[in-house]
Motif scaffolding. Structure first.
Motif, short mmCIF file in Angstrom:
data_model
loop_
_atom_site.label_atom_id
_atom_site.label_comp_id
_atom_site.label_asym_id
_atom_site.label_seq_id
_atom_site.Cartn_x
_atom_site.Cartn_y
_atom_site.Cartn_z
N SER A 1 46.51 31.25 33.13
CA SER A 1 46.17 32.08 31.98
C SER A 1 45.22 33.21 32.36
CB SER A 1 45.56 31.24 30.86
OG SER A 1 44.46 30.49 31.33
N ALA A 2 44.35 32.96 33.36
CA ALA A 2 43.40 34.00 33.77
C ALA A 2 44.12 35.22 34.33
CB ALA A 2 42.42 33.44 34.80
N VAL A 3 45.08 34.99 35.22
CA VAL A 3 45.77 36.14 35.81
C VAL A 3 46.63 36.86 34.77
CG1 VAL A 3 47.84 34.90 36.62
CG2 VAL A 3 47.02 36.90 37.87
N GLN A 4 47.18 36.11 33.81
CA GLN A 4 48.00 36.74 32.78
C GLN A 4 47.15 37.43 31.72
OE1 GLN A 4 50.47 33.44 31.55
NE2 GLN A 4 51.99 33.83 33.14
N LEU A 5 45.98 36.86 31.43
CA LEU A 5 45.08 37.47 30.45
C LEU A 5 44.40 38.72 30.99
CD1 LEU A 5 43.32 37.51 27.86
CD2 LEU A 5 41.77 35.89 29.00
N LEU A 6 43.91 38.65 32.23
CA LEU A 6 43.11 39.74 32.77
C LEU A 6 43.95 40.93 33.25
CD1 LEU A 6 40.42 37.74 34.78
CD2 LEU A 6 40.21 38.81 32.53
N THR A 7 45.21 40.67 33.62
CA THR A 7 46.03 41.76 34.15
C THR A 7 46.09 42.97 33.23
OG1 THR A 7 47.38 40.34 35.57
CG2 THR A 7 48.39 42.39 34.83
N PRO A 8 46.34 42.82 31.92
CA PRO A 8 46.42 44.02 31.07
C PRO A 8 45.13 44.83 31.03
CG PRO A 8 47.33 42.10 29.94
CD PRO A 8 46.65 41.60 31.17
N GLN B 1 47.75 47.67 40.95
CA GLN B 1 47.25 47.01 42.17
C GLN B 1 45.96 46.27 41.91
OE1 GLN B 1 47.54 50.29 41.67
NE2 GLN B 1 46.03 51.51 42.79
N ASN B 2 45.20 46.69 40.87
CA ASN B 2 43.96 45.99 40.55
C ASN B 2 44.20 44.53 40.23
OD1 ASN B 2 42.86 48.53 40.72
ND2 ASN B 2 42.42 48.75 38.54
N ALA B 3 45.33 44.23 39.58
CA ALA B 3 45.64 42.86 39.17
C ALA B 3 45.78 41.92 40.36
CB ALA B 3 46.93 42.85 38.35
N ALA B 4 46.06 42.47 41.52
CA ALA B 4 46.20 41.65 42.73
C ALA B 4 44.95 41.73 43.60
CB ALA B 4 47.42 42.10 43.53
N PHE B 5 44.49 42.94 43.87
CA PHE B 5 43.41 43.12 44.85
C PHE B 5 42.10 42.49 44.41
CE2 PHE B 5 45.58 47.22 46.54
CZ PHE B 5 46.46 46.44 47.27
N ILE B 6 41.86 42.38 43.10
CA ILE B 6 40.59 41.85 42.61
C ILE B 6 40.36 40.41 43.07
CG2 ILE B 6 41.55 40.98 40.44
CD1 ILE B 6 38.12 42.68 40.86
N TRP B 7 41.45 39.68 43.35
CA TRP B 7 41.32 38.26 43.69
C TRP B 7 41.12 38.00 45.18
CZ3 TRP B 7 40.56 35.73 39.39
CH2 TRP B 7 41.18 36.17 38.22
N ILE B 8 41.44 38.97 46.01
CA ILE B 8 41.41 38.73 47.46
C ILE B 8 40.02 38.40 47.99
CG2 ILE B 8 41.82 39.82 49.72
CD1 ILE B 8 44.26 41.18 48.49
N PHE C 1 41.96 26.99 41.53
CA PHE C 1 42.07 28.04 40.51
C PHE C 1 42.68 29.30 41.11
CE2 PHE C 1 40.25 31.87 38.64
CZ PHE C 1 40.46 31.70 37.28
N LEU C 2 42.20 29.70 42.28
CA LEU C 2 42.72 30.89 42.95
C LEU C 2 44.14 30.67 43.45
CD1 LEU C 2 39.50 31.87 44.94
CD2 LEU C 2 40.43 32.99 42.90
N ALA C 3 44.46 29.43 43.82
CA ALA C 3 45.83 29.13 44.23
C ALA C 3 46.80 29.34 43.07
CB ALA C 3 45.91 27.69 44.75
N PHE C 4 46.40 28.91 41.88
CA PHE C 4 47.25 29.12 40.71
C PHE C 4 47.32 30.61 40.35
CE2 PHE C 4 47.32 24.61 40.17
CZ PHE C 4 48.45 24.36 39.40
N VAL C 5 46.26 31.33 40.57
CA VAL C 5 46.29 32.79 40.37
C VAL C 5 47.37 33.41 41.25
CG1 VAL C 5 45.03 34.93 40.81
CG2 VAL C 5 43.92 33.07 39.56
N ALA D 1 54.32 33.50 47.20
CA ALA D 1 53.38 33.16 46.14
C ALA D 1 53.39 31.66 45.86
CB ALA D 1 53.71 33.94 44.87
N GLY D 2 54.50 31.00 46.17
CA GLY D 2 54.61 29.56 45.95
C GLY D 2 53.65 28.73 46.79
N ILE D 3 53.04 29.33 47.83
CA ILE D 3 52.02 28.60 48.59
C ILE D 3 50.90 28.16 47.66
CG2 ILE D 3 50.23 28.86 50.37
CD1 ILE D 3 52.15 30.70 51.88
N GLY D 4 50.57 29.02 46.69
CA GLY D 4 49.53 28.65 45.72
C GLY D 4 49.91 27.42 44.93
#
Length: 464
Positions: A174-181, A211-218, A41-45, A135-138
């Motif tokens: 969909s999670a990363v695209q939904l939550l980003t806004p 930056q929140n859209a990226a850092f939240i997942w780390i 899931f995180l890889a797809f994010v 990003a393609g590593i995911g």
């Protein structure tokens, strides 16, 4: 048949046979599935984080051309396909434990980079292209995680297990695209850096924290690495790299590759480019609709409300991933081939329905609204049937191939289909959306014929 229970004194399991009901450790298998699915899931994010950010780069202050943005959105697909060719041979070599732990840590690099570079519009184009490539590593992880998981389950349950893992993993899109806004609007969530100002046509400037859209997942990626290292085990599969490549002498490897390009290639390609395509056809990037940029932009069509693409792009991946999860158990009961046939026919119809909406009628707000509705519903139908096919093809492969080959075929087909975002971006920019979608219909028709003749009809050579 041996009834010796599998020993787990170290990382590598011994005497592991999922087909032996008496000794199969079902609890271990499901624990492996859920932990690796969390990591996937995180890889797809990480893989699709650029798709959530790239449509907003110019409103944030960058000044890239439409072609540059399409290439940037396509780059994670190109690299994911290349990385999958590597990851597909890792499960027998590295084992599940090391592979999942290391991959989860590698996700941090591109995710951190995007979080840093969206804060100021100063990054050169080449640097963002490098981040898009990483990003393609995911995406590459999929070709290692899925074969690895298949080793833990008997064939009768692999449709469900692989469908759940792939489907829930796909929800990362969909999670990363939904939550980003939503994430970008929380100032208190801003981990590092300052706010940015973004402007949409006809609306006042707004403070955001992209930056929140990226850092939240780390932190979650680090957690996944720790859980994988401490809790996972590995199944020894006797197949060196040379032996794994004997799959290419089997005609079904190539036929299933064509089918999976139709399903996952479509899903991943549309998921990566959905936002850009919507903006180009019905949004801020269409010069026949919007003139100028930012708050000073003028909407040329009276009464037309320009859609904010970030509020819609998550819907397609959500539908596709949901279909994969829901139809996976069904394929275990009915077989996969019949649903691959349904997928292909559905794609032909839904793509044909969408094609007229790829040429927006800008004569009035009503015609634009009608065209947008047709475009959106058509795209969601394409995602639906692609998701069904994603589940059914992954049921077919373990049934068609022997255990040692099945993992390699899953990895190979997934690697080639991962080029979907790249070829979709290149196809749309060079051929135009209408021509490219017409080619999609022809491809799906070819796959329907293959599925019927080889896998789905009564007396088919390889039913599955």
């Amino acid at each position: 048949m041996s009834t010796q229970a599998p020993r787990r004194s170290g990382e590598w399991l011994e005497s592991w046979d999922p087909e032996n009901e008496e000794t199969w450790d079902e609890r271990l298998a499901w624990k492996t599935l859920w932990l690796t699915t969390f990591a996937l899931f995180l890889a797809f994010v990480a893989w699709f984080l650029p798709s959530a950010l790239i449509p907003k780069l110019n409103p944030l202050g960058y000044s890239f051309s439409t072609t540059q943005l399409y290439w940037m959105a396509a780059m994670p697909g190109l690299s994911a396909g290349l990385f999958r060719l590597l990851w597909m041979v890792l499960p027998p070599v590295m084992g599940t434990r090391k592979m999942v732990a290391l991959t989860s840590l590698l996700l941090v690099f591109s995710t951190l980079g995007w979080g840093v570079r969206v804060q100021e519009p100063t990054a050169p184009y080449w640097e963002l292209m490098v981040l898009a490539f990483l990003a393609g590593i995911g995406g590459g992880a999929f070709s290692g995680f899925m074969p690895s998981t298949s080793y833990f389950f008997p064939k009768r349950k692999q449709g469900t297990a692989l469908g759940l893992q792939a489907g829930i993993g796909n929800f990362g899109v969909s999670a990363v695209q939904l939550l980003t806004p939503y994430l970008i609007g929380f100032s208190w969530l801003a981990f590092f850096g300052s706010n940015q100002t973004i402007s949409m046509p006809g609306k006042p400037p707004q403070d955001v924290w992209y930056q929140n859209a990226a850092f939240i997942w780390i932190p979650l990626m680090v957690l996944a690495a720790v859980l994988a290292w401490t809790m996972l085990r590995s199944v020894p599969i006797k197949a060196n790299i040379r032996q794994q490549f004997d799959i290419f002498g089997n005609v079904d490897t190539w036929l299933m590759t064509l089918l999976y390009i139709m399903t996952f290639g479509t899903f991943s390609g549309l998921a990566a480019q959905f936002g850009l395509l919507m903006a180009d056809l019905y949004g801020i990037s269409n010069p026949d609709i919007v003139q100028g940029t930012g708050a000073a932009a003028t909407v040329l069509i009276e009464g037309y409300e320009v859609p904010d693409v970030v509020k819609f792009v998550f819907l397609g991946p959500l539908v596709g991933a949901g279909a994969r999860v829901l139809f996976a158990p069904l394929t275990d009961r009915t077989g996969g081939a019949i649903w691959t046939l349904v997928s292909g026919i559905g794609l032909i119809v839904s793509i044909a329905f969408t094609i007229p909406a790829l040429t927006p009628d800008t004569t009035s707000a009503a015609s634009l609204d009608a065209g947008f509705d047709q475009f959106l519903w058509g795209m969601l139908a394409i995602f639906l049937f692609a998701g069904i096919g994603n589940a059914s093809t992954f049921k077919q492969m373990p049934m068609i191939f022997e255990k040692r080959q099945a993992g390699g075929v899953i990895g190979w087909t997934a690697a080639i289909a991962a080029f979907g975002p790249f070829f979709f971006g290149i196809g749309v920019t060079t051929l135009g959306p209408t021509t490219f979608y017409a080619i999609g219909i022809a491809w799906a028709a070819m796959c329907v014929a293959i599925t019927w003749v080889r896998y789905a009809r009564k007396g088919a050579p390889k039913p599955g």
